[in-house]
Design a protein around this motif. Structure first.
Motif, PDB file in Angstrom:
ATOM      1  N   SER A 560       0.824  -1.220   0.000  1.00  0.00           N
ATOM      2  CA  SER A 560       0.000   0.000   0.000  1.00  0.00           C
ATOM      3  C   SER A 560       0.847   1.255   0.000  1.00  0.00           C
ATOM      4  O   SER A 560       0.362   2.321  -0.325  1.00  0.00           O
ATOM      5  N   GLY A 561       2.101   1.132   0.385  1.00  0.00           N
ATOM      6  CA  GLY A 561       2.909   2.341   0.528  1.00  0.00           C
ATOM      7  C   GLY A 561       2.441   3.153   1.726  1.00  0.00           C
ATOM      8  O   GLY A 561       2.927   4.240   1.992  1.00  0.00           O
ATOM      9  N   GLY A 562       1.453   2.645   2.463  1.00  0.00           N
ATOM     10  CA  GLY A 562       0.921   3.391   3.608  1.00  0.00           C
ATOM     11  C   GLY A 562       1.340   2.738   4.917  1.00  0.00           C
ATOM     12  O   GLY A 562       2.237   1.894   4.947  1.00  0.00           O
ATOM     13  N   ALA A 581      -3.456   2.934   2.988  1.00  0.00           N
ATOM     14  CA  ALA A 581      -2.977   4.173   2.368  1.00  0.00           C
ATOM     15  C   ALA A 581      -3.983   5.261   2.696  1.00  0.00           C
ATOM     16  O   ALA A 581      -5.124   4.966   3.042  1.00  0.00           O
TER      17      ALA A 581
END
Ligand code: SAH
Length: 602
Positions: A560-562, A581
């Motif tokens: 998610s990159g989150g 995210a």
């Protein structure tokens, strides 16, 4: 002396040898913080002065250059990709000439080259196209009339669009208008050559949907043309997989138009061309045509009397969330009238689009639109929020029409001004639980205790990280998943993908589990997982077997990159974690994410 240096698309190794040497000797470096990879700054010497032009005006940039010039030093103006493309260097060069400061340009690898490399493609394969068009869609920056996308599309050449990822709906409309067919291949390449590069293959027809589903609105290029057919990554063709973002009922494509008379046919044909829709002249059984198209298509447009349309669709109408948009237009093409699924199905929006294309008047009858009142279902659709209990829309909309105030509970930022009639509840004044009074709207990824008194909207932003033992049955994963949802309170609808380690590419149970839930799977290598920043529950045993100290948590975070929101949960042979995210939410008057991406002053 000033050097305008191309930084390349992102990967710090993609700067030229000359560019790197100049960074090494520079006394002042002014770089575009928004797009240039800061890792490049490690090539500079310790005494260098570094400025981020994202926070500076042209005058301030020139001032720093002038100061360095007076000291007799070297300035490097570091631009993303190649400086000659959308770099706004023209105005800087003119000013430098006025000031009598000498300058040199050092080219760089443009992002369009990196995008082709990412997709392993040639823009100019012999049998397909010998021309590459580099352009952008018109936004706040005007584009000359003869360079409008519709005009460029007529060439059917390979095409790359910069600064356009936030306006995919407009891009699609223009390309169709220019005569490209809806099934022309298209691709979105996000952050080419960066570690979080993302490639989405789609078609012109699904360009906006693909951008929405993947949440890509900036730092991306749009690629269009048949050259994309040469790609190796067919597995990423999302055309058949769109139901993941939209779930039931919205995996239809296209618009179908029908007419019954000669006069109607003329109008219908013109309309079909403008919308790139399929057209049928009805001579026999209207019921048969309606049944098929009602089931398969996103929108149906009857050119003729509204009564004919109403009788034709009556047997097939099911619900707000499932039915396609149905519109009706008189034979003369003067009025276009949405008669079903005005908000969720997009009939009102399509009517407005037709009105703008043909000059017809759109006859909108839904009360909220008439009185300029916030319409929660249109808004939810545009924001890519899943409606958990759509049967509550009527209660909420009626309350708004009566002039009542609706409370809104949302832990995420929503940009823009809160529309009239809505009141954001402050933290500490959380309406969940017994304290909710009146009708409300909950926007959250977790279960809400307020289901009866609120419309619940779920952002699709959660990545589910899964680790599992070899040979785990799908039923075991399912059981673990149900426990996971129950223990954590996360709504299944908030999950938009599953992430795991690439060792699991052939793991039948996991593949079947993902298919059953219509969730795409993202696979990461052990080294990708190990490179994810953050602290994770590590296990020496897992590291020995897989090469990564933890699979589910690291995969969730990588996917998610989150932020990791749920740490590792253990079940029989299965581990799960979740990351989330931030959703990109804005209230209607902000232009709903359709804002033009700012020209980088780089
Ligand atoms: N001079 C740059 C373009 C600057 S304009 C170049 O040659 O690449 C900024 C736009 O470039 C962004 O909106 C995006 O469309 C594109 N862009 C820049 N870097 C990118 C990258 N790494 N991946 C995808 N698109 C990129």
């Amino acid at each position: 002396m000033v050097y305008f240096v191309g930084a390349g698309p992102g990967d710090p190794e993609l700067i030229t040898v000359k560019g790197k040497a100049l960074l090494d000797m520079a006394d002042t470096v002014i770089y575009a913080g928004s797009l240039v990879n800061p890792e490049l700054l490690s090539y500079t010497k310790p005494s260098v002065r570094i400025y981020d032009s994202a926070r500076m005006t042209l005058e301030e940039v020139l001032e720093k250059i002038r100061e360095e010039e007076e000291r007799g030093g070297v300035s490097v103006r570091l631009h993303t990709g190649d400086p000659s493309l959308y770099g706004a260097i023209d105005e800087q060069m003119r000013e430098l000439e006025k000031l009598g400061i000498p300058y040199t340009l050092v080219p760089g690898v443009s992002s369009f080259s990196a995008a082709a490399a990412a997709l392993k493609l040639e823009y100019t394969p012999a049998a397909v196209s010998q021309t590459l068009i580099l352009s952008r869609v018109e936004g706040r920056t005007l584009v000359p009339e003869r360079e409008k996308l519709a005009a460029l599309a007529e060439h059917h050449a390979s095409m790359v669009l910069f600064l356009s990822a936030g306006m995919t709906a407009k891009v699609k409309e223009q390309l169709l208008l220019g005569g490209l067919s809806g099934d022309t291949p298209a691709a979105i390449v996000y952050k080419a050559s960066w570690p979080d590069e993302q490639k989405v293959l789609c078609t012109v027809e699904t360009l906006d949907l693909a951008a929405e589903i993947h949440g890509i609105h900036k730092t991306a290029l749009l690629l269009i043309g048949d050259f994309l057919k040469g790609g190796k990554e067919k597995s990423r063709l999302y055309a058949s997989d769109f139901s993941t973002g939209y779930r039931e009922g919205t995996d239809r494509s296209g618009i179908s138009v029908c007419a019954f008379t000669d006069r109607g046919e003329e109008t219908a044909l013109a309309l079909s061309r403008a919308l790139c829709a399929s057209y049928t002249r009805i001579r026999g059984n209207l019921g048969e045509w309606t049944e098929k198209h009602f089931r398969e298509r996103r929108a149906l447009l009857f050119v003729g009397a509204a009564g004919i349309a109403v009788r034709a669709i009556a047997p097939f109408v099911r619900s707000k969330t499932l039915d396609p948009a149905v519109l009706c237009m008189d034979e003369e093409g003067q009025f276009v009238l949405p008669i079903l699924s005005g908000h969720l199905g997009g009939a009102n929006e399509l009517a407005r689009k037709i009105a703008s294309l043909t000059g017809a008047s759109a006859v909108i009858t839904t009360a909220s639109d008439r009185r300029g009142i916030f319409s929660c279902d249109s808004w939810a659709k545009k924001q890519n929020l899943h409606l958990l209990n759509p049967e509550k829309i009527v209660d909420l909309q009626s309350a708004l029409l009566r002039g009542e105030t609706i409370w809104v509970a949302c832990p995420f930022e929503i940009r823009g001004n809160v529309p009239k009639g809505l009141r954001l509840t402050r933290s500490g004044d959380d309406p969940k639980g017994e304290r909710c009074g009146g009708f409300g709207m909950v926007i959250d990824i977790y279960q809400s205790a307020c289901r009866d008194m609120a419309l619940h909207l779920v952002p699709q932003i959660v990545t589910l990280g899964i680790g599992c033992r070899k040979g785990t049955e799908p039923e075991a994963i399912e059981k673990a998943f149900q426990s996971f949802l129950e223990e954590t309170g996360i709504r299944e609808e908030s999950i938009f993908r599953i992430a795991t380690i690439d060792l699991k590419k052939e793991e039948e149970g996991l593949l079947r589990f993902a298919r059953r839930h219509h969730l795409p799977l993202a696979f990461f290598s052990a080294s990708d997982l190990e490179a994810v920043p953050g602290s994770f529950e590590e296990s020496a045993f897992v590291r020995e077997v897989t090469g990564a100290g933890n699979v589910c948590e690291r995969a969730a975070a990588a996917g998610s990159g989150g932020a990791l929101i749920i740490r590792k949960h253990r079940y029989e042979g299965v581990t799960m974690a979740a990351s989330c995210a931030l959703p990109n939410l804005s209230w209607p008057d902000l232009g709903e994410g359709q804002e033009e991406e700012r020209d980088p002053r780089d």
